[in-house]
Scaffold this motif. Structure first.
Motif, PDB file in Angstrom:
ATOM      1  N   GLY A  44       0.935  -0.907   0.120  1.00 50.03           N
ATOM      2  CA  GLY A  44       0.123   0.211   0.132  1.00 50.03           C
ATOM      3  C   GLY A  44       0.985   1.367   0.078  1.00 50.03           C
ATOM      4  O   GLY A  44       2.365   1.321   0.631  1.00 50.03           O
ATOM      5  N   ASN A  45      -0.024   2.412  -0.096  1.00 54.93           N
ATOM      6  CA  ASN A  45       0.806   3.942  -0.348  1.00 54.93           C
ATOM      7  C   ASN A  45       2.420   3.679  -0.842  1.00 54.93           C
ATOM      8  O   ASN A  45       3.073   4.175  -0.555  1.00 54.93           O
ATOM      9  CB  ASN A  45       1.204   4.211   1.028  1.00 54.93           C
ATOM     10  CG  ASN A  45      -0.449   3.903   1.623  1.00 54.93           C
ATOM     11  OD1 ASN A  45      -1.147   5.378   0.972  1.00 54.93           O
ATOM     12  ND2 ASN A  45      -0.039   4.128   2.996  1.00 54.93           N
ATOM     13  N   LEU A  46       2.113   3.340  -2.347  1.00 48.78           N
ATOM     14  CA  LEU A  46       3.907   2.777  -2.351  1.00 48.78           C
ATOM     15  C   LEU A  46       3.155   3.374  -4.672  1.00 48.78           C
ATOM     16  O   LEU A  46       2.132   3.092  -5.410  1.00 48.78           O
ATOM     17  CB  LEU A  46       4.112   1.846  -3.035  1.00 48.78           C
ATOM     18  CG  LEU A  46       5.562   1.200  -3.853  1.00 48.78           C
ATOM     19  CD1 LEU A  46       6.677   1.754  -3.719  1.00 48.78           C
ATOM     20  CD2 LEU A  46       5.628   0.188  -3.936  1.00 48.78           C
ATOM     21  N   ILE A  47       4.366   4.291  -5.158  1.00 52.64           N
ATOM     22  CA  ILE A  47       4.441   4.905  -6.207  1.00 52.64           C
ATOM     23  C   ILE A  47       5.749   4.618  -7.075  1.00 52.64           C
ATOM     24  O   ILE A  47       6.750   4.871  -6.337  1.00 52.64           O
ATOM     25  CB  ILE A  47       4.228   6.693  -6.376  1.00 52.64           C
ATOM     26  CG1 ILE A  47       2.797   6.206  -5.620  1.00 52.64           C
ATOM     27  CG2 ILE A  47       4.100   7.015  -7.778  1.00 52.64           C
ATOM     28  CD1 ILE A  47       2.742   8.007  -5.048  1.00 52.64           C
ATOM     29  N   VAL A  48       5.537   4.171  -8.045  1.00 48.72           N
ATOM     30  CA  VAL A  48       6.638   3.486  -9.129  1.00 48.72           C
ATOM     31  C   VAL A  48       6.743   4.282  -9.842  1.00 48.72           C
ATOM     32  O   VAL A  48       6.229   4.272 -11.145  1.00 48.72           O
ATOM     33  CB  VAL A  48       6.641   1.696  -8.793  1.00 48.72           C
ATOM     34  CG1 VAL A  48       8.074   1.647  -9.843  1.00 48.72           C
ATOM     35  CG2 VAL A  48       6.398   0.814  -7.742  1.00 48.72           C
ATOM     36  N   ASP A  49       8.095   5.043 -10.730  1.00 49.93           N
ATOM     37  CA  ASP A  49       8.119   5.651 -11.466  1.00 49.93           C
ATOM     38  C   ASP A  49       7.842   4.764 -12.676  1.00 49.93           C
ATOM     39  O   ASP A  49       7.923   5.625 -13.910  1.00 49.93           O
ATOM     40  CB  ASP A  49       9.582   6.688 -11.632  1.00 49.93           C
ATOM     41  CG  ASP A  49       8.510   7.910 -10.520  1.00 49.93           C
ATOM     42  OD1 ASP A  49       7.528   7.780  -9.718  1.00 49.93           O
ATOM     43  OD2 ASP A  49       9.729   9.237 -10.238  1.00 49.93           O
ATOM     44  N   GLU A  50       8.959   3.744 -12.662  1.00 53.85           N
ATOM     45  CA  GLU A  50       9.856   3.197 -13.777  1.00 53.85           C
ATOM     46  C   GLU A  50       8.936   1.763 -13.713  1.00 53.85           C
ATOM     47  O   GLU A  50       8.607   1.425 -12.569  1.00 53.85           O
ATOM     48  CB  GLU A  50      10.882   3.543 -14.130  1.00 53.85           C
ATOM     49  CG  GLU A  50      11.888   2.420 -13.058  1.00 53.85           C
ATOM     50  CD  GLU A  50      12.505   2.808 -13.634  1.00 53.85           C
ATOM     51  OE1 GLU A  50      13.439   2.380 -14.400  1.00 53.85           O
ATOM     52  OE2 GLU A  50      13.592   3.648 -12.887  1.00 53.85           O
ATOM     53  N   GLU A  51       8.721   1.525 -14.849  1.00 53.12           N
ATOM     54  CA  GLU A  51       8.812  -0.313 -14.812  1.00 53.12           C
ATOM     55  C   GLU A  51       9.462  -1.694 -14.790  1.00 53.12           C
ATOM     56  O   GLU A  51      10.331  -0.948 -14.644  1.00 53.12           O
ATOM     57  CB  GLU A  51       7.843  -0.690 -16.266  1.00 53.12           C
ATOM     58  CG  GLU A  51       6.333   0.249 -16.210  1.00 53.12           C
ATOM     59  CD  GLU A  51       6.035  -0.322 -18.293  1.00 53.12           C
ATOM     60  OE1 GLU A  51       7.025  -1.433 -18.804  1.00 53.12           O
ATOM     61  OE2 GLU A  51       4.845   0.122 -18.418  1.00 53.12           O
ATOM     62  N   GLY A  52       9.225  -2.378 -14.186  1.00 53.57           N
ATOM     63  CA  GLY A  52      10.163  -3.230 -13.558  1.00 53.57           C
ATOM     64  C   GLY A  52      10.155  -3.686 -11.946  1.00 53.57           C
ATOM     65  O   GLY A  52       9.662  -2.910 -11.824  1.00 53.57           O
ATOM     66  N   LEU A  53      10.459  -4.997 -11.725  1.00 53.48           N
ATOM     67  CA  LEU A  53      10.549  -5.442 -10.622  1.00 53.48           C
ATOM     68  C   LEU A  53       8.977  -5.149 -10.611  1.00 53.48           C
ATOM     69  O   LEU A  53       8.971  -4.912  -9.058  1.00 53.48           O
ATOM     70  CB  LEU A  53      11.613  -4.954  -9.771  1.00 53.48           C
ATOM     71  CG  LEU A  53      12.876  -4.417 -10.338  1.00 53.48           C
ATOM     72  CD1 LEU A  53      13.439  -3.545  -9.125  1.00 53.48           C
ATOM     73  CD2 LEU A  53      13.183  -5.875 -10.320  1.00 53.48           C
ATOM     74  N   GLU A  54       8.070  -6.159 -10.895  1.00 58.77           N
ATOM     75  CA  GLU A  54       6.517  -5.520 -10.096  1.00 58.77           C
ATOM     76  C   GLU A  54       6.074  -6.751  -9.491  1.00 58.77           C
ATOM     77  O   GLU A  54       6.009  -7.058  -8.597  1.00 58.77           O
ATOM     78  CB  GLU A  54       5.322  -5.380 -11.103  1.00 58.77           C
ATOM     79  CG  GLU A  54       5.694  -3.898 -12.527  1.00 58.77           C
ATOM     80  CD  GLU A  54       6.486  -4.072 -13.183  1.00 58.77           C
ATOM     81  OE1 GLU A  54       6.853  -4.478 -13.698  1.00 58.77           O
ATOM     82  OE2 GLU A  54       6.686  -2.860 -13.807  1.00 58.77           O
ATOM     83  N   GLY A  55       7.041  -7.879  -9.375  1.00 51.71           N
ATOM     84  CA  GLY A  55       6.686  -9.324  -8.823  1.00 51.71           C
ATOM     85  C   GLY A  55       7.322  -9.341  -7.687  1.00 51.71           C
ATOM     86  O   GLY A  55       7.623  -8.129  -7.417  1.00 51.71           O
ATOM     87  N   PRO A  56       7.717 -10.226  -7.064  1.00 53.36           N
ATOM     88  CA  PRO A  56       7.753 -10.881  -5.273  1.00 53.36           C
ATOM     89  C   PRO A  56       8.887 -10.298  -5.685  1.00 53.36           C
ATOM     90  O   PRO A  56       9.577 -10.460  -4.069  1.00 53.36           O
ATOM     91  CB  PRO A  56       7.184 -12.283  -5.325  1.00 53.36           C
ATOM     92  CG  PRO A  56       7.356 -12.315  -7.149  1.00 53.36           C
ATOM     93  CD  PRO A  56       7.200 -11.449  -8.198  1.00 53.36           C
ATOM     94  N   GLU A  57       9.956 -10.540  -6.281  1.00 52.24           N
ATOM     95  CA  GLU A  57      11.469 -10.307  -6.290  1.00 52.24           C
ATOM     96  C   GLU A  57      11.758  -9.190  -6.207  1.00 52.24           C
ATOM     97  O   GLU A  57      12.500  -8.041  -5.711  1.00 52.24           O
ATOM     98  CB  GLU A  57      12.339 -10.667  -7.530  1.00 52.24           C
ATOM     99  CG  GLU A  57      12.216  -9.853  -8.850  1.00 52.24           C
ATOM    100  CD  GLU A  57      10.532 -10.630  -9.164  1.00 52.24           C
ATOM    101  OE1 GLU A  57      10.905  -9.925 -10.410  1.00 52.24           O
ATOM    102  OE2 GLU A  57      10.137 -11.314  -8.516  1.00 52.24           O
ATOM    103  N   GLY A  58      10.688  -7.763  -6.423  1.00 57.24           N
ATOM    104  CA  GLY A  58      11.188  -6.434  -5.650  1.00 57.24           C
ATOM    105  C   GLY A  58      10.319  -5.694  -4.652  1.00 57.24           C
ATOM    106  O   GLY A  58      10.396  -4.565  -4.447  1.00 57.24           O
ATOM    107  N   VAL A  59       9.290  -7.158  -3.832  1.00 51.95           N
ATOM    108  CA  VAL A  59       8.773  -6.612  -2.657  1.00 51.95           C
ATOM    109  C   VAL A  59      10.023  -5.725  -1.273  1.00 51.95           C
ATOM    110  O   VAL A  59      10.038  -5.173  -0.931  1.00 51.95           O
ATOM    111  CB  VAL A  59       8.533  -7.474  -1.519  1.00 51.95           C
ATOM    112  CG1 VAL A  59       7.376  -7.300  -0.384  1.00 51.95           C
ATOM    113  CG2 VAL A  59       7.167  -7.805  -2.878  1.00 51.95           C
ATOM    114  N   THR A  60      11.034  -6.843  -0.667  1.00 50.07           N
ATOM    115  CA  THR A  60      11.812  -6.787  -0.471  1.00 50.07           C
ATOM    116  C   THR A  60      12.331  -5.293   0.202  1.00 50.07           C
ATOM    117  O   THR A  60      12.944  -4.813   0.581  1.00 50.07           O
ATOM    118  CB  THR A  60      12.815  -7.880   0.138  1.00 50.07           C
ATOM    119  OG1 THR A  60      11.829  -9.692   0.896  1.00 50.07           O
ATOM    120  CG2 THR A  60      13.919  -7.536   1.470  1.00 50.07           C
ATOM    121  N   VAL A  61      13.588  -4.459  -0.746  1.00 46.85           N
ATOM    122  CA  VAL A  61      14.054  -3.593  -1.051  1.00 46.85           C
ATOM    123  C   VAL A  61      12.626  -2.691  -1.032  1.00 46.85           C
ATOM    124  O   VAL A  61      13.463  -1.797  -0.221  1.00 46.85           O
ATOM    125  CB  VAL A  61      15.028  -3.875  -2.997  1.00 46.85           C
ATOM    126  CG1 VAL A  61      13.100  -3.285  -3.404  1.00 46.85           C
ATOM    127  CG2 VAL A  61      15.614  -2.675  -2.599  1.00 46.85           C
TER     128      VAL A  61
END
Length: 631
Positions: A373-390
């Motif tokens: 929640g409350n997340l904005i991402v300026d560029e595409e990529g890493l939308e999957g489960p591998e991009g959550v921890t960072v």
């Protein structure tokens, strides 16, 4: 780091060094970095980049090859700097749960009942809980050389005057308390991360545990009343967090993850690890997969065939993760399990995990960034489960910025250290890679040899011990340190190795001058080193044999002669072979058959008569037999 929320441009906050946080997820196979900032109460990812390690430089979340991992981190850092247009000098990081130790402690603090409780007071309470937990961890393994550092904590419950409460801030009371769940890792794990950052010119601004970071964004407070399990399945480890009754109550780790599946493919298909990794990632797409084996032969295989090959390994992976979840959850399955991390993409894993947990398949789900929640991402990529921890790492850093690290100086250089509670000079030096050898000097080596057949030892110089100063005052390794302290180490100095020369063992290297039968002579010691005569300035080495021949008496002077056939006079007086020579002595030697022998014998007899005690004399008769001359 301070955050400045100004600088609006077209309704967006312009990223700058003052308002951004650089978060790094240093994984076993991949390093993911993001530059994020807070915008209108939401976390905005302004730039992101991921890079894979070129070789297997990490195993089970542990850094093995610091230089190679640093190369990957540097690639991520440079690409992000190019995107945002400014240098990145600080980073928030997280450690995998390898060798994780957890402790839950209850801590209480009496306070002024009239004062309103603020965030600083709550932070002091939580810090006290972490310190108590740290003491328990350190005391649990006496004699162990491994030290542990707190890499994160969560508050299970607060108490106000012994009553449970969800938040203390703004209340008044005389007694506050908290149940603090603190997590600790060995210093070898933490110091490896610090070493990587130093090599690429980064300063740590926040350190947490990967499951803590992931839970922060996947299991927000609104969901923590439920009994949930979060599993971050990476390449080398699977990190676990458990929530129930409004808090995250336990953390854990199993050292199995995606690499186990890759290795099973490698063995089954006779391919290298990197080729096996490509095959594993192609499973999601299905269809036919092409690959080259270690013999260079091109092959094809269907995704279904690969799935059959890895099924036993996948079953073992699910079983180990499920067993750890059940143990951490009080020996019962959770209501739901969330899976994140690149390893959670493995086809069939969630179904197997549900079966091992004994819950419905739909209650084990893979979560990507859409769940944050409350997340904005300026560029595409890493939308999957591998991009959550960072994202979780960045979120935790924003929340705790400035609370976890203290700044100190060591020998004039400034360092930021993770404040794990109870920091001392020793722990500070270990975290800044200070060489312990500089604290302990070595005595110089002794020199052993033989002198005239007897063992001889020349002792090496004593070491000068190191001196430690904290803010100019004498200190020890156990001296506590705090924010702003300056540590100065006057390094130990080794003692000099023993050295010796032949001349060091001569009583009178200049010798003495004597006259023998009217001929002047200078008599000096003769030095034999390892069987050969040597000059006095020869150096003695380990194991040498030194013999020193010194002329002390008339007998020494006339060594080798049968003195029974001679009469001896020194300075005109009769003397025996035991007479100790002195500088300037004149020695005369007469053979019995010589023309001067009768006079010598007479003088000897007179000398004997003068030395007789009063009342009695002993006369001696000296006979001299002359040889007949020529007829």
């Amino acid at each position: 780091m301070r955050f400045d929320y100004g600088g609006l441009k077209m309704g967006r906050v312009v990223p700058s060094p003052d308002n951004c946080i650089f978060a790094l997820d240093i994984g076993t196979r991949t390093v993911i970095g993001i530059v994020a900032l807070v915008e209108s109460g939401r976390l905005r990812v302004a730039a992101q980049y991921a890079a894979e390690h070129e070789s297997r430089s990490m195993f089970d979340g542990q850094i093995h090859d610091i230089a190679r991992v640093a190369d990957t981190v540097l690639e991520v850092k440079r690409n992000l700097e190019a995107k945002v247009g400014f240098r990145l000098t600080r980073a928030a990081i997280a450690a995998a749960g390898r060798s994780l130790v957890t402790r839950q402690c209850r801590v209480e603090m009496e306070i002024d009942g009239e004062a309103e409780i603020d965030a600083a007071l709550v932070n002091s309470l939580e810090t006290a809980g972490v310190k108590n937990a740290h003491r328990e961890v350190e005391s649990a393994g006496p004699g162990s050389a491994e030290k542990y550092f707190c890499v994160g904590y969560s508050v299970v419950k607060y108490y106000l005057n012994n009553y449970p409460i969800t938040s203390l801030i703004g209340h008044r009371g005389s007694l506050i308390g908290a149940d603090v769940l603190a997590t600790f890792l060995p210093d070898s794990v933490v110091n490896g991360l610090y070493s990587v950052l130093r090599r690429v010119g980064l300063e740590p601004v926040n350190l947490t545990l990967e499951p803590i970071a992931a839970a922060e964004v996947v299991i927000p407070e609104s969901l923590r009343l439920l009994n949930l399990a979060l599993v971050d399945i990476g390449a080398g480890t699977s990190d676990i967090a458990i929530s129930r009754k409004g808090a995250v109550v336990s953390y854990g780790m199993v050292p199995v993850a995606g690499d186990e599946i890759t290795e099973s493919i490698s063995e089954a298909l006779l391919v290298g690890f990197d080729e096996a990794e490509k095959i594993k990632r192609a499973l999601e797409k299905g269809g036919t997969i092409g690959y080259k084996d270690i013999l260079g032969v091109e092959n094809t295989i269907t995704a279904e065939e690969v799935a059959a090959l890895i099924d036993p390994a996948l079953d073992r992976l699910a079983a180990e993760i499920a067993a750890a979840i059940i143990e951490l959850n009080g020996n019962e399955p959770p209501r739901t399990a969330f899976c994140i991390g690149g390893g959670s993409r493995l086809p069939g894993l969630t179904g197997k995990l549900a079966g091992k947990l004994g819950i419905e398949p739909q209650k084990v789900a893979v979560r990507g960034r859409e769940a944050v929640g409350n997340l904005i991402v300026d560029e595409e990529g890493l939308e999957g489960p591998e991009g959550v921890t960072v994202v979780g790492i960045a979120t935790v850093a924003v929340q705790r910025l400035g609370q976890q690290f203290i700044k100190i100086k060591v020998d004039g250089k400034e360092f930021s250290l993770f404040n794990s509670g109870g920091l001392s000079v020793s722990s500070a030096l270990s975290m800044v890679e200070f060489n312990p050898r500089d604290l302990i000097g070595r005595n110089g080596r002794n020199l052993k040899f033989t002198l005239n057949g007897r063992p001889q030892v020349v002792y090496g110089g004593l070491a000068k011990p190191a001196e430690i100063l904290v803010n100019g005052s004498r200190a020890t390794l156990k001296t506590p340190i705090k924010e702003g302290d300056e540590i100065t180490v006057l390094r130990a100095r080794d003692g000099e190795d023993a050295r010796a020369w032949v001349r060091d063992f001569l009583e009178n290297p200049g010798g003495i001058s004597v006259t023998l039968n009217g001929e002047p002579r200078v008599i000096r010691p003769v030095c034999i080193l390892n069987g050969a005569e040597v000059p006095y300035d020869s150096e003695i080495k380990e194991g040498d044999s030194l013999d020193i021949k010194t002329v002390r008496t008339v007998g020494d002077l006339l060594e080798g002669m049968d003195l029974q056939d001679y009469a001896i006079m020194v300075n005109g007086a009769a003397a025996g072979p035991g007479y100790e020579l002195k500088d300037g002595d004149s020695v005369s030697l007469f053979k019995r058959s010589s023309s001067g022998a009768e006079e010598a014998y007479r003088l000897i007899a007179e000398k004997k008569e003068e030395s007789d005690p009063p009342g009695g004399r002993e006369w001696i008769t000296v006979r001299v037999q002359r040889q007949a001359g020529p007829a």
